[in-house]
Design a protein around this motif. Structure first.
Motif: not given
Length: 94
Positions: A85-94, A72-83
């Motif tokens: 192997e190609t990442l695939r996700k299914v998401y539900i946004a609120g 779960r991520l919340t609005a405004g979080m500042r993230t760094v994604w180190t991928v």
């Protein structure tokens, strides 16, 4: 897949792809490389790939992502994604 803007790329040449299934549900891909992002409210499940998401703000422990990971991520979080192997996700946004 669309290459990420240079200002978001930390390493490599990552690209992302998105298929919106509804206004709030979609499938997102990120190819190998490292990029930054500012998050929206969402819950996601990793379908495939391997990555680490670390948090610049707020300062939280990094999360290892692999198939089956639920995050779960919340609005405004500042993230760094180190991928690795190609990442695939299914998401539900609120």
């Amino acid at each position: 897949m669309t290459p990420l803007p240079a200002g978001q790329v930390v390493a490599g040449s990552p690209a992302t792809g998105l298929v919106e299934l509804t206004d709030t549900i979609g499938v997102w891909d990120h190819t190998p490389g490292t990029s930054t992002d500012v998050e929206a409210d969402e819950v996601f499940v990793v379908l495939s790939g391997s990555a680490t998401v670390s948090f610049e703000e707020p300062a939280l422990p990094a999360i290892e992502l692999r198939p089956g990971s639920i995050v779960r991520l919340t609005a405004g979080m500042r993230t760094v994604w180190t991928v690795r192997e190609t990442l695939r996700k299914v998401y539900i946004a609120g």
